[in-house]
Design a protein around this motif. Structure first.
Motif, PDB file in Angstrom:
ATOM      1  N   TYR A 220       0.798  -1.226   0.000  1.00  0.00           N
ATOM      2  CA  TYR A 220       0.000   0.000   0.000  1.00  0.00           C
ATOM      3  C   TYR A 220       0.835   1.283   0.000  1.00  0.00           C
ATOM      4  CZ  TYR A 220      -3.506  -3.414   1.419  1.00  0.00           C
ATOM      5  OH  TYR A 220      -4.337  -4.510   1.478  1.00  0.00           O
TER       6      TYR A 220
ATOM      7  N   HIS B  36       0.578   4.783   4.074  1.00  0.00           N
ATOM      8  CA  HIS B  36      -0.630   4.872   3.254  1.00  0.00           C
ATOM      9  C   HIS B  36      -1.627   3.753   3.585  1.00  0.00           C
ATOM     10  CE1 HIS B  36       1.925   7.580   0.881  1.00  0.00           C
ATOM     11  NE2 HIS B  36       0.782   8.071   0.389  1.00  0.00           N
ATOM     12  N   TRP B  37      -1.508   3.192   4.750  1.00  0.00           N
ATOM     13  CA  TRP B  37      -2.479   2.206   5.188  1.00  0.00           C
ATOM     14  C   TRP B  37      -2.743   2.374   6.676  1.00  0.00           C
ATOM     15  CZ3 TRP B  37      -0.787  -1.456   8.814  1.00  0.00           C
ATOM     16  CH2 TRP B  37       0.597  -1.580   8.972  1.00  0.00           C
TER      17      TRP B  37
END
Length: 626
Positions: free
Chosen positions: A436, A440-441
């Motif tokens: 990801y 970004h997760w």
């Protein structure tokens, strides 16, 4: 005095000659004092070493019942020079072989290193008493034919094939590997443990060969004993081993799993001793004994249900809801949930457009969430931890969560003595960063991990060990199959306690919830107050077909004697299929029998039910974990 440009050449030539002589001396030293190749070849020409094979050690169950023992077998040997004028047709008929087989075998014999037409060579091996008896009556007619007595494995019970393992002729690759490891016990044609306990404890079970040394003449003929037998070495029988297995429980488990695909692993929590290790489908261990071994092995290898595949340690599954207690313990230790913490379930967990469905609604506390297997509760708790700012990022929070899972035996090999153990899978933060992107997760990206789905995979052995850990309130011993070795000690790795680092107080509400599972929860219908079982159902999504049924449990609650995991592939709900099998196994072990007509009916029903999945393509299931 006139300068001679060549006056130093005598020193150069002398030095060169000295170097050559030194090289020869070093080589002679190596050949005579270090390298034994030529000595071995000379000994091979001068002596004939007649090997006597030791009986293999007996494998017993925890109560002393022999599971694998020995029976007589016979090797037919041929001295080619003496058998030159033998009636080949009659010989082949007496042994029940073709002329083509005879010619092929003789060709192979002549290619054996050290072959001599004056000494006995093995023509056929591993004949049973039944195969040898008819030949014995006519053997006197065939000059140059002799017999060497050996042993074959035999079994008291038609069960436990994969955990016991089998024996076969050592391959060229195995022989090379042994020799590189300085293990010179074996030679071509010897037999070795290939799988299971036979493989793990080969060095104890095999014993030590005996040797009779004969003098040979220039033609390789035996000419009497070397030093009147003073240098002969008697064989030493293999060491018996006692396993942790209860063979009666093992046999019962295999009956319950007949015509099903899956496994049962039962463990004694206080010791880590494995009581039963059932992989289904299975086979009768006598099939892989003697000369029929290769033929029967190929049949088993081609069976589409893979009876040679040990599902107890090699198969990996999403654990589904059986994983929820593990998630809970990590969340409790980190302070995000407790026995009184409640979450609202609105038929599932909701975060923006994301929904993880659930069959319940309303507020549930921890015990009720375990009892009813509420997906929302564990998702909300997981989100609270992974997205908490105190960790400095979801990746750092997840690594702490993963560390707890590792401490409970997930994601790594446990180190059992059953060969070919798989490690399962708990991803690390780096995996998600790669998929990801770093930062970004977050929890909702990987929310399936909270309920034992997503990327998480476990083996049945790991889940049974987790049940034992719960029974012990926070510690476990490495699950193992060895209880004792005659004349030796078992590995201390199996008597070393492993602590989770999770406070014992956090286990009590989890265990209370697991007790409620069988009182009023998802497995209430198998309730048996006399057993004091605590359990957790699981129904794991299977992208290749119908869901897998799982169940873990231990009993009795306050003095645990058995912890168990049952997996039935492609069966549906864990409460329907895995839970009653676990209940019957527990009652059988604790009480010795199934006592009530109701549970005797379950017993007959499970033994007779065929759940073998269709091998035709199916539409993947979309059911939620329960």
């Amino acid at each position: 005095m006139v300068n001679d440009p060549y006056q130093n050449r005598k020193f150069i030539i002398g030095g060169f000659m000295f170097l050559v002589v030194a090289c020869y001396l070093v080589q002679l030293f190596l050949l005579q004092m270090v390298d034994s190749t030529y000595k071995d070849q000379a000994d091979s020409n001068a002596f004939y070493k007649e090997i006597s094979y030791p009986p293999r050690g007996v494998i017993k169950d925890r109560n002393g019942k022999a599971m694998a023992f020995n029976k007589d077998s016979y090797d037919i040997q041929i001295t080619v020079r003496d058998a030159a004028n033998m009636d080949t047709a009659s010989f082949c008929k007496a042994l029940g072989i073709t002329r083509e087989y005879f010619e092929q075998r003789m060709k192979q014999i002549r290619q054996i290193p050290g072959y001599s037409q004056y000494t006995p060579q093995t023509f056929m091996s591993q004949l049973s008493n039944e195969e040898f008896a008819p030949f014995q009556e006519t053997m006197f007619r065939f000059k140059g034919i002799s017999v060497r007595k050996r042993t074959l494995r035999d079994y008291s019970y038609p069960c436990g094939a994969l955990l016991l393992g089998d024996i076969g002729e050592i391959s060229r690759t195995q022989l090379d590997r042994k020799q590189k490891a300085n293990d010179n016990y074996y030679q071509q044609g010897d037999f070795i443990g290939l799988s299971g306990l036979e493989r793990t404890y080969e060095n104890y079970l095999r014993g030590q060969k005996g040797v009779k040394i004969w003098l040979r003449d220039a033609h390789g003929r035996k000419k009497g004993r070397y030093e009147d037998g003073a240098k002969d070495v008697p064989f030493i029988a293999g060491q018996d081993i006692t396993t942790t297995i209860d063979i009666d429980l093992q046999a019962y488990g295999e009956q319950l799993m007949a015509n099903k695909v899956g496994s049962i692993v039962a463990i004694e929590p206080k010791t880590g001793e494995i009581l039963a290790m059932v992989s289904a489908p299975t086979y009768d261990p006598t099939l892989l004994v003697g000369r029929k071994r290769s033929k029967e092995y190929m049949k088993l290898a081609k069976n589409p249900y893979k009876p040679l595949f040990d599902r107890t340690v090699q198969a990996t599954y999403p654990p589904g809801s059986t994983f929820k207690p593990a998630n809970t313990l990590a969340l409790m230790q980190e302070g995000f949930v407790n026995a009184n913490k409640s979450y609202i379930c609105s038929h599932g967990f909701h975060a923006g457009r994301l929904t993880v469905g659930c069959h319940h609604s309303g507020g549930l506390d921890l015990i009720s969430a375990i009892k009813l297997s509420c997906n929302a509760y564990f998702c909300y708790g997981f989100k609270d931890m992974i997205d908490n700012s105190r960790y400095g990022g979801a990746d750092k929070a997840f690594e702490i969560w993963k560390k707890y899972m590792g401490s409970m035996g997930f994601g790594y090999k446990l180190g059992t003595d059953a060969p070919s153990e798989k490690r399962g899978y708990i991803p690390n933060a780096g995996v998600y960063n790669k998929i990801y992107g770093e930062h970004h997760w977050k929890a909702t990206t990987i929310i399936s991990d909270a309920i034992g789905q997503g990327e998480i995979l476990t083996t049945p052995l790991q889940l049974a060990n987790f049940a034992a850990l719960l029974a012990n309130r926070g510690y476990y011993y490495t699950p193992h199959l060895i209880k004792g070795i005659a004349g030796a000690s078992i590995d201390t790795a199996f008597t070393t306690m492993h602590q989770t680092g999770i406070s014992a107080k956090h286990f009590e509400p989890v265990i209370e919830g697991m007790e409620q599972v069988l009182q009023h929860g998802t497995a209430y219908w198998i309730r048996n107050d006399a057993l004091g079982m605590c359990g957790k159902t699981g129904t794991a999504q299977n992208p290749h077909g119908k869901d897998h049924a799982l169940f873990i449990s231990f009993a009795p609650k306050n003095d645990p004697k058995i912890a168990i995991c049952v997996v039935v592939e492609n069966a549906g709900f864990g409460a329907t299929w895995a839970a009653p099998i676990a209940a019957l196994m527990t009652e059988k072990y604790l009480n010795g029998q199934i006592e009530t007509p109701k549970r005797q009916y379950w017993e007959s029903w499970l033994k007779e039910t065929n759940l073998l999945p269709s091998l035709a393509p199916v539409v993947p299931s979309t059911k939620i974990s329960k």
